[in-house]
Structures are given as structure tokens and as C-alpha cells.
Design a protein around this motif. Structure first.
Motif, PDB file in Angstrom:
ATOM      1  N   THR A  85       0.963  -3.056   2.927  1.00 32.51           N
ATOM      2  CA  THR A  85       0.408  -2.288   4.336  1.00 32.51           C
ATOM      3  C   THR A  85      -0.405  -1.516   2.890  1.00 32.51           C
ATOM      4  OG1 THR A  85       1.977  -2.378   4.991  1.00 32.51           O
ATOM      5  CG2 THR A  85       1.197  -0.235   5.676  1.00 32.51           C
ATOM      6  N   PHE A  86      -1.394  -0.793   2.933  1.00 30.71           N
ATOM      7  CA  PHE A  86      -2.135   0.338   1.829  1.00 30.71           C
ATOM      8  C   PHE A  86      -1.560   1.758   2.091  1.00 30.71           C
ATOM      9  CE2 PHE A  86      -5.390   2.194  -0.205  1.00 30.71           C
ATOM     10  CZ  PHE A  86      -5.830   3.060   0.423  1.00 30.71           C
ATOM     11  N   ARG A  87      -1.336   1.852   3.804  1.00 32.55           N
ATOM     12  CA  ARG A  87      -0.724   3.053   3.764  1.00 32.55           C
ATOM     13  C   ARG A  87       0.522   3.526   3.692  1.00 32.55           C
ATOM     14  NH1 ARG A  87      -2.105   3.567  10.102  1.00 32.55           N
ATOM     15  NH2 ARG A  87      -3.804   2.128   9.521  1.00 32.55           N
ATOM     16  N   SER A  88       1.284   2.841   3.157  1.00 36.02           N
ATOM     17  CA  SER A  88       2.909   3.016   2.932  1.00 36.02           C
ATOM     18  C   SER A  88       3.360   3.298   0.799  1.00 36.02           C
ATOM     19  CB  SER A  88       3.781   2.539   2.667  1.00 36.02           C
ATOM     20  OG  SER A  88       3.536   1.588   2.261  1.00 36.02           O
ATOM     21  N   TYR A 114       1.771   9.129  -0.068  1.00 38.02           N
ATOM     22  CA  TYR A 114       2.079   8.184   0.602  1.00 38.02           C
ATOM     23  C   TYR A 114       1.523   9.216   1.903  1.00 38.02           C
ATOM     24  CZ  TYR A 114       4.747   7.548   5.109  1.00 38.02           C
ATOM     25  OH  TYR A 114       5.102   6.518   6.162  1.00 38.02           O
ATOM     26  N   ARG A 159      -8.256   9.394   0.563  1.00 36.29           N
ATOM     27  CA  ARG A 159      -7.583   8.418   1.249  1.00 36.29           C
ATOM     28  C   ARG A 159      -8.527   8.367   2.551  1.00 36.29           C
ATOM     29  NH1 ARG A 159      -1.530   7.325  -0.242  1.00 36.29           N
ATOM     30  NH2 ARG A 159      -2.087   5.037   0.930  1.00 36.29           N
ATOM     31  N   ASP A 200      -6.636   5.744   5.668  1.00 39.20           N
ATOM     32  CA  ASP A 200      -5.995   4.461   5.512  1.00 39.20           C
ATOM     33  C   ASP A 200      -6.524   4.066   6.846  1.00 39.20           C
ATOM     34  OD1 ASP A 200      -2.962   6.601   5.102  1.00 39.20           O
ATOM     35  OD2 ASP A 200      -4.157   5.835   3.326  1.00 39.20           O
ATOM     36  N   ASN A 260      -8.051   1.070   4.680  1.00 42.65           N
ATOM     37  CA  ASN A 260      -7.709   0.783   3.009  1.00 42.65           C
ATOM     38  C   ASN A 260      -8.481   1.166   1.884  1.00 42.65           C
ATOM     39  OD1 ASN A 260      -5.712  -0.071   4.915  1.00 42.65           O
ATOM     40  ND2 ASN A 260      -5.803  -2.179   3.797  1.00 42.65           N
TER      41      ASN A 260
END
Length: 124
Positions: free
Chosen positions: A28-31, A53, A72, A74, A77
């Protein structure tokens, strides 16, 4: 595992702009806390910027503060680094990095996953 692939580097003249991208896949990229570092041959890798994050916090090295913007997306990604007013001393290989439970964002030891790097060369 997280796979990171940087792009957007190149040869530009002093004063120009570049936008570097880092495409992430896997965990998981967003975390993740994401960061950009750079390295010149013969020197240690240098912190450039990080974004936390959900993008709530950002931080820049003094050398790029005011000229760089990290962001970023999300949904895609993807991590970005917009660099403006480039200087010859910005010449380096730029790496993106991902870490989880990062405590000291400017320390490369906090990041587990790294891309292969993209070369930025700024001519005077």
C-alpha cells in the motif's frame, strides 16, 4: 514488497525546471512515508525532501527549500518532485524511497524501499 521506478530526469540548463516522478507498485503506497534523496559520485546520499502519509507534512533540505515542491497522488501511486530554478549543484542521481513507521524522515536508514534512480544534470 514495494517497487519504485523514477523518471523525469535529464540534461537541462541552469534556471530550468524539471518534474521527477516515482511510480510505486506493491504494498500500500498511501500508507508510506515517501522521500527523495540524491547522490553525487564519491559523496554520501543526501536528503532532498519527504512527504508523510496522506501528504499532511512535507520537509525540504535547505539546499532546495523554496525551489522544490514534493507531492503525491495516492490514486495513481505516484510521487513527484517539482524542481525549479535548477542550479549546477543540483546535478545528481535522484532516488525515491518508501518507508513505514518513519521517525526521522531525513535519515535514509528509515527507508526500506528504493528506486534505481534518475540522473539530473544541470549545465551552467
Amino acid at each position: 514488497q514495494v517497487r519504485l521506478v523514477e523518471s523525469g530526469g535529464g540534461l537541462v540548463q541552469a534556471g530550468a525546471s524539471l518534474r521527477l516522478s516515482c511510480a510505486a507498485s506493491g504494498r500500500t503506497f498511501r500508507s508510506a512515508t515517501m522521500a527523495w534523496f540524491r547522490q553525487v559520485p564519491g559523496k554520501e546520499r543526501e536528503f532532498v525532501s519527504h512527504i508523510s502519509y496522506l501528504g499532511r507534512d512535507t520537509h525540504y533540505a535547505d539546499s532546495v527549500n523554496g525551489r522544490a515542491s514534493i507531492s503525491r497522488d495516492d490514486a495513481k501511486n505516484t510521487l513527484y518532485l517539482q524542481m525549479n530554478s535548477l542550479k549546477p549543484e543540483d546535478t545528481a542521481v535522484y532516488y525515491c524511497a518508501a518507508g513505514f513507521r518513519v521517525i526521522v524522515p531525513a535519515s535514509e536508514k528509515e527507508y526500506t524501499y528504493w528506486g534505481q534512480g534518475t540522473q539530473v544534470t544541470v549545465s551552467s
